[in-house]
Design a protein around this motif. Structure first.
Motif: not given
Length: 458
Positions: A227-238
């Motif tokens: 699940q946290l891999l989704d947060r990793v991708r979102a953080a990279r997008a920011q």
């Protein structure tokens, strides 16, 4: 003096024990490494150390720590995953363990300025330190930032305090698992706010997320990491680096053979314990997928390894007890003995020269169950034995369970509790009665295969 009935087979059913059924505890012999066996077989080493120290002591064998680290590293390599290992220093503060981490390529997880300084003094570089804990002090923040440590941030307020230092610092954001009542970590809404706030702080580098789960089940750890891999991708997008997920510790240790543990669980009853003592729970002393094998199971679940490779994400782990598996023992001297009777059966009560504070399962209102070893070895009548401490407290028992020792212990014998390096030593020790805290004795192999010893530097 032999004790009648002490040699009844531990696995026998009630009918085979007659009217005293269930009074003999099932044995729980610990797994034993070659180094431990060699120490036990040496006719002089333990006695010489006991004479020199003059009281109870802890044995440490840091070579085993290095081997445990290599076991985790090999799992990461086999899975093709970038991994980082941070030893949970709270599990044992021995200097020799931190030194073993430095030489074996592991970092250290610290939660105080004292732990941070101690790790640095044993060769751990600041970049290899992970600083954890809730709302850390300003002094700890400053020291961690100055040394380039990775800081696990527990709240938006803590992130803002770090930013006021105006020192470049790498951070992980600690996640509050769903449905958890923990006081640690941030909810989904708090994480969103903190990720956004970090983007406005030029000194803050958000490199990922961390979490801790209680228990020893690999499945929820893998699921939350996915699940946290989704947060990793979102953080990279920011615009954040977001390279790392830490899944914390909780890697089980296999202390005793599965068959012995099953026999204990199936038949345990109050008659096995001094004064009918009962405990609500025990550590799972037999563990089918321990340490590195548990990490392998986590990486296999939901193809976590493949997902980490695809996203080029590093998986960090923070094992404490698992890196100390079979890396130490605790040694007490028998000071005296007496006989007690319960349910018509006699058993021996030993008093040793230390306290149960050096076997800190009592911290959890539980019992440390792996059988102690009586030294020197010798023939005799199997003898059910409980072990009390040299204090005035009725409750101060090292072993409430009637351990089936192979002979009757006498004054001057040594009692060695195996595999105590993980959380047993020093986590709960205190100089109660002004008794000295047992020193740590570091063993190393000398030319010719013998062992030599020195006091730990901590």
């Amino acid at each position: 003096m032999g004790l009648t009935g002490a040699d009844a087979p531990a696995g026998a059913g009630p009918g085979s024990r007659g009217e005293h059924a269930g009074t003999v505890a099932a044995p729980l012999p610990a797994h034993r490494d070659d180094w431990e066996q060699q120490v036990l077989d040496d006719p002089q080493l333990l006695g010489d150390i006991a004479f020199a120290v003059g009281g109870p002591f802890h044995l440490m064998y840091p070579s085993r720590v290095a081997a445990n680290i290599r076991g985790f590293q090999q799992v990461f390599t086999a899975a093709g995953v970038s991994g980082a290992i941070f030893y949970g220093k709270k599990a044992n503060k021995a200097a020799c363990v931190a030194r073993a981490c430095a030489t074996a390529g592991a970092g250290v997880d610290v939660s105080s300025t004292g732990e941070l300084v101690a790790a640095l003094s044993q060769g751990i570089r600041g970049a290899d330190l992970l600083v954890t804990g809730p709302e850390k002090s300003d002094d700890l923040h400053w020291l961690a930032a100055r040394h380039g440590c990775l800081v696990a941030v527990d709240s938006l307020a803590e992130l803002n305090r770090l930013a006021t230092l105006d020192i470049p610092v790498r951070v992980l954001l600690r996640v509050l698992p769903a449905a958890s009542a923990s006081r640690f970590g941030m909810s989904a809404e708090e994480l969103d706010q903190t990720v956004t706030a970090a983007a406005d702080q030029p000194s803050i580098s958000l490199v990922g997320f961390s979490f801790h789960l209680s228990g020893y089940d690999p499945v929820p750890r893998a699921e939350l990491a996915v699940q946290l891999l989704d947060r990793v991708r979102a953080a990279r997008a920011q615009g954040h680096p977001a390279t790392t997920i830490s899944i914390g510790g909780g890697f089980g240790v296999d202390y005793v053979p599965a068959g012995h543990w099953a026999a204990f669980r199936d038949e345990v009853n109050r008659r096995w314990f001094h004064s009918g003592k009962a405990f609500e729970s025990y550590y799972p002393y037999s563990f089918p997928e321990a340490g590195p094998a548990m990490l392998a199971a986590i990486l296999e679940r939901d193809d976590l390894a493949g997902r980490l490779r695809k996203t080029e994400t590093t998986l960090a782990v923070e094992p404490g007890r698992a890196l100390l598996d079979r890396a130490g023992s605790t040694v007490f001297r028998v000071q005296g003995h007496k006989i007690r009777h319960e349910h018509g059966q006699p058993y021996r009560v030993l008093t040793v020269d230390g306290s149960s504070l050096s076997l800190s399962e009592q911290w959890f209102d539980s019992e440390y169950l792996p059988d102690p070893v009586l030294w020197p070895a010798g023939a005799g009548t199997p003898t059910p034995t409980v072990v009390g401490a040299a204090t005035c407290l009725e409750s101060d028992m090292l072993s409430w369970r009637r351990v089936p020792l192979p002979r009757a212990a006498v004054t001057g014998d040594l009692l060695i509790y195996p595999n105590t390096a993980g959380y047993q030593m020093d986590s709960n020790e205190s100089p109660f009665h002004e008794l000295p805290i047992p020193p740590k004795v570091v063993l190393s192999q000398a030319p010719g295969g013998r062992y030599r010893w020195a006091l730990d530097q901590s």
